[in-house]
Scaffold this motif. Structure first.
Motif, short mmCIF file in Angstrom:
data_model
loop_
_atom_site.label_atom_id
_atom_site.label_comp_id
_atom_site.label_asym_id
_atom_site.label_seq_id
_atom_site.Cartn_x
_atom_site.Cartn_y
_atom_site.Cartn_z
N SER A 10 -0.89 14.60 3.80
CA SER A 10 -1.81 13.90 4.69
C SER A 10 -2.80 13.06 3.88
CB SER A 10 -2.58 14.92 5.55
OG SER A 10 -3.55 14.27 6.33
N ASN A 11 -3.29 13.61 2.76
CA ASN A 11 -4.20 12.86 1.89
C ASN A 11 -3.52 11.64 1.28
OD1 ASN A 11 -6.32 14.65 2.36
ND2 ASN A 11 -5.89 15.87 0.54
N TYR A 12 -2.24 11.78 0.91
CA TYR A 12 -1.51 10.62 0.37
C TYR A 12 -1.37 9.55 1.44
CZ TYR A 12 0.02 14.00 -3.21
OH TYR A 12 0.09 14.96 -4.19
N GLU A 13 -1.05 9.98 2.67
CA GLU A 13 -0.82 9.03 3.75
C GLU A 13 -2.09 8.33 4.20
OE1 GLU A 13 1.47 10.53 7.01
OE2 GLU A 13 3.20 11.02 5.75
N ASN A 14 -3.22 9.03 4.15
CA ASN A 14 -4.45 8.37 4.60
C ASN A 14 -5.20 7.69 3.46
OD1 ASN A 14 -6.23 10.25 3.35
ND2 ASN A 14 -6.17 11.58 5.14
N SER A 32 -6.71 8.93 0.83
CA SER A 32 -7.83 9.59 0.17
C SER A 32 -7.44 10.14 -1.21
CB SER A 32 -8.43 10.70 1.05
OG SER A 32 -7.49 11.71 1.30
N ARG A 33 -6.13 10.34 -1.40
CA ARG A 33 -5.60 10.71 -2.72
C ARG A 33 -4.29 9.98 -2.96
NH1 ARG A 33 -4.69 16.57 -4.17
NH2 ARG A 33 -4.40 15.49 -6.15
N LEU A 34 -3.92 9.85 -4.24
CA LEU A 34 -2.63 9.25 -4.58
C LEU A 34 -1.73 10.31 -5.19
CD1 LEU A 34 -3.70 5.88 -6.27
CD2 LEU A 34 -2.54 6.17 -4.07
N PRO A 35 -0.42 10.24 -4.91
CA PRO A 35 0.48 11.19 -5.54
C PRO A 35 0.56 10.93 -7.04
CG PRO A 35 1.74 9.49 -4.39
CD PRO A 35 0.29 9.28 -4.05
N ASN A 36 0.74 12.00 -7.83
CA ASN A 36 0.96 11.77 -9.25
C ASN A 36 2.37 11.20 -9.44
OD1 ASN A 36 2.86 13.91 -9.43
ND2 ASN A 36 1.26 15.39 -9.94
N LEU A 37 2.69 10.85 -10.67
CA LEU A 37 3.96 10.17 -10.92
C LEU A 37 5.16 11.02 -10.53
CD1 LEU A 37 5.43 7.68 -11.95
CD2 LEU A 37 5.29 8.64 -14.25
N LEU A 38 5.14 12.31 -10.86
CA LEU A 38 6.28 13.16 -10.53
C LEU A 38 6.46 13.31 -9.02
CD1 LEU A 38 5.99 15.94 -13.27
CD2 LEU A 38 7.62 14.03 -13.16
N ASN A 81 0.84 -1.19 0.00
CA ASN A 81 0.00 0.00 0.00
C ASN A 81 0.88 1.25 0.00
OD1 ASN A 81 -1.49 2.23 1.08
ND2 ASN A 81 -3.05 0.81 1.81
N ILE A 82 0.85 1.99 -1.10
CA ILE A 82 1.73 3.16 -1.22
C ILE A 82 1.49 4.18 -0.12
CG2 ILE A 82 0.22 4.36 -2.88
CD1 ILE A 82 2.83 5.39 -4.25
N SER A 83 0.21 4.35 0.29
CA SER A 83 -0.11 5.33 1.33
C SER A 83 0.58 4.97 2.64
CB SER A 83 -1.63 5.38 1.56
OG SER A 83 -2.30 5.73 0.38
N GLU A 84 0.45 3.72 3.00
CA GLU A 84 1.08 3.24 4.24
C GLU A 84 2.61 3.35 4.16
OE1 GLU A 84 0.23 -0.88 6.44
OE2 GLU A 84 -1.52 0.02 5.45
N ASN A 85 3.15 3.06 2.99
CA ASN A 85 4.61 3.12 2.82
C ASN A 85 5.13 4.54 2.98
OD1 ASN A 85 4.61 0.39 2.37
ND2 ASN A 85 4.72 0.54 0.15
#
Length: 76
Positions: free
Chosen positions: A42-46, A48-54, A11-15
């Protein structure tokens, strides 16, 4: 350093959260290094959103890991 290497999940968010905490950084500190807001991180970590590739590449660079490790991708 490969801190947190052994406990990466699929899970990328957890990582992202694990890597940040293991490095002793606050959300504010990591967000500044990535040129994003603390709220975005915070949104990436929880999840609710994913980071874009960059942004994902920037995160991997901060922690000196590959995108495969960051994303939890298992290479067969």
């Amino acid at each position: 350093s490969k801190k947190g290497y052994g406990i990466m999940t699929s899970n990328i968010s957890e990582n992202i959260r694990i890597l940040r905490k293991n490095s002793g950084m606050t959300q504010e500190q990591l967000a500044k290094r990535l040129f994003i807001t603390r709220q975005a991180l915070s949104n990436y970590e929880n999840g609710s959103r994913l980071p874009n590739l960059l942004t994902a590449i920037a995160i991997a660079n901060v922690f000196n890991i590959s995108l495969d490790i960051l994303s939890g991708r298992k290479v067969k």
